[in-house]
Design a protein around this motif. Structure first.
Motif, PDB file in Angstrom:
ATOM      1  N   LEU A  53      28.216   1.263 -23.027  1.00 33.39           N
ATOM      2  CA  LEU A  53      28.706   2.699 -23.730  1.00 33.39           C
ATOM      3  C   LEU A  53      29.911   3.545 -23.282  1.00 33.39           C
ATOM      4  CD1 LEU A  53      27.602   5.166 -25.824  1.00 33.39           C
ATOM      5  CD2 LEU A  53      26.119   5.908 -24.079  1.00 33.39           C
ATOM      6  N   LEU A  54      29.789   3.615 -22.071  1.00 34.11           N
ATOM      7  CA  LEU A  54      30.990   4.287 -21.227  1.00 34.11           C
ATOM      8  C   LEU A  54      32.288   3.340 -21.711  1.00 34.11           C
ATOM      9  CD1 LEU A  54      29.536   5.154 -17.889  1.00 34.11           C
ATOM     10  CD2 LEU A  54      30.006   6.565 -19.863  1.00 34.11           C
ATOM     11  N   GLU A  55      32.172   2.019 -21.502  1.00 32.22           N
ATOM     12  CA  GLU A  55      33.340   1.363 -21.814  1.00 32.22           C
ATOM     13  C   GLU A  55      33.903   1.514 -23.111  1.00 32.22           C
ATOM     14  OE1 GLU A  55      32.253  -2.683 -20.996  1.00 32.22           O
ATOM     15  OE2 GLU A  55      32.345  -2.245 -18.568  1.00 32.22           O
ATOM     16  N   GLN A  56      33.071   1.639 -24.256  1.00 34.98           N
ATOM     17  CA  GLN A  56      33.414   1.729 -25.650  1.00 34.98           C
ATOM     18  C   GLN A  56      33.385   3.064 -26.311  1.00 34.98           C
ATOM     19  OE1 GLN A  56      34.526  -1.067 -27.164  1.00 34.98           O
ATOM     20  NE2 GLN A  56      33.815  -2.328 -25.369  1.00 34.98           N
ATOM     21  N   TYR A  57      33.141   3.916 -25.397  1.00 32.06           N
ATOM     22  CA  TYR A  57      32.730   5.340 -26.022  1.00 32.06           C
ATOM     23  C   TYR A  57      33.839   5.818 -26.921  1.00 32.06           C
ATOM     24  CZ  TYR A  57      30.979  10.034 -26.315  1.00 32.06           C
ATOM     25  OH  TYR A  57      30.382  11.195 -26.742  1.00 32.06           O
TER      26      TYR A  57
END
Length: 336
Positions: free
Chosen positions: A312-316
């Motif tokens: 989630l953090l990588e693609q947010y």
């Protein structure tokens, strides 16, 4: 308590230190909460809490304890003889003094900050001369709080000239290490808070979040309707219909119990040879389940809560706005 057996308090001079010069010139510290009126008659914390609720009916109830606690401390807990400091962000300096007066209600002196105490200022300490640990402890956003013992002792030593100034530019290697440790600590706390938010989603929102994550990675998704899904909750593929490879079949389990090998076998039972599998379980997986996935005839990725939040953090920033609203986050910049 500090080294000379006095408690030290931080009382901020308003937002961005706008009253700092007045604090120094008039030998006072003051706080706001002007709508509460004269606080002289209030005694216990419960009385302060009730007054906050009456004075600020439109405020979030979650803010009441913090507000009541800070006002209570200013009126009832700060004692004559306690040490006090306030900060000027533009000057990067702390004004240090001693409380010399009891609580006063002085609306004519300041309509915005009518609650005040008399102070005798002793001297200044520059922020750049403080250790990283002390700077961090003084970085709370609260208007008023008790300064930690170690930080208070360091401030007193600097004030008395017993400590040498710390050269902060360029930063000493040990200071850089402390900043790096602080960053890692904040990162870790942020990661856990995000996990808390994800865990609080209901099952349908969790399914939407996983689908949104796959869309951010460039796939088109189809979500199975409620009811029997024959071992799949989401199908992701380049065309969105599942005709083009790779066809990723996704199962989402949002529960506290870990998934075992039987659940993985059931998931794999209906897969085609060219399928790719993604099994998301917020409760994690047993060792047998991981072994089952490793020896599966098709590629299967097991994603627990930690893995989901990392993705989630990588693609947010690539996720669509509806998905970002499920888990609202803000960016934090940190010196490299």
């Amino acid at each position: 308590m500090t080294s000379n057996n006095k408690t030290m308090w931080m009382v901020r001079a308003g937002e961005a230190g706008w009253r700092f010069d007045e604090f120094e010139r008039e030998s006072i510290v003051s706080i706001g909460w002007d709508e509460m009126g004269d606080l002289t008659a209030l005694q216990g914390r419960d009385a302060f809490m009730r007054q906050v609720e009456i004075s600020y009916p439109k405020a979030k109830p979650s803010t009441y304890p913090s507000s009541a606690g800070q006002v209570f401390r200013f009126v009832r807990e700060i004692k004559v003889g306690d040490s006090v400091l306030t900060y000027s962000p533009p000057q990067r300096s702390y004004l240090v003094g001693v409380v010399e007066g009891a609580y006063e209600y002085a609306p004519t002196a300041s309509a915005e900050q009518p609650n005040q105490r008399k102070v005798r200022w002793i001297g200044r300490v520059m922020r750049d001369n403080l250790s990283v640990a002390t700077r961090n402890s003084l970085g709370a956003i609260s208007t008023l709080f008790m300064v930690p013992v170690e930080a208070a002792a360091e401030i007193e030593r600097l004030l008395s000239g017993a400590a040498q100034a710390v050269v902060s530019t360029p930063a000493a290697p040990d200071a850089e290490d402390q900043v790096d440790d602080l960053y890692k600590d904040i990162q870790g706390k942020a990661f856990e808070f995000i996990k808390d938010k994800v865990s609080q989603l209901d099952w349908e929102d969790m399914q939407e979040l996983v689908a949104g994550l796959l869309r951010a990675m460039g796939y088109k998704t189809r979500i199975s309707p409620s009811g029997s899904d024959r071992g799949k909750d989401i199908v992701a593929s380049p065309d969105g219909l599942g005709f083009e490879d790779p066809r990723i079949v996704v199962e989402v389990k949002h529960r506290t119990a870990a998934m075992g090998s039987q659940e993985i076998r059931s998931f794999l039972g209906g897969r085609h040879d060219n399928d790719k599998g993604l099994y998301v379980s917020t409760g994690g997986f047993t060792k047998d389940a991981r072994y089952e996935a490793e020896r599966a005839r098709i590629p299967v990725t097991l994603m627990d809560l930690d893995d989901l939040v990392k993705a989630l953090l990588e693609q947010y920033e690539r996720m669509d706005i509806d998905m970002q609203r499920l888990i609202p986050m803000r960016k934090l910049y940190w010196p490299a």
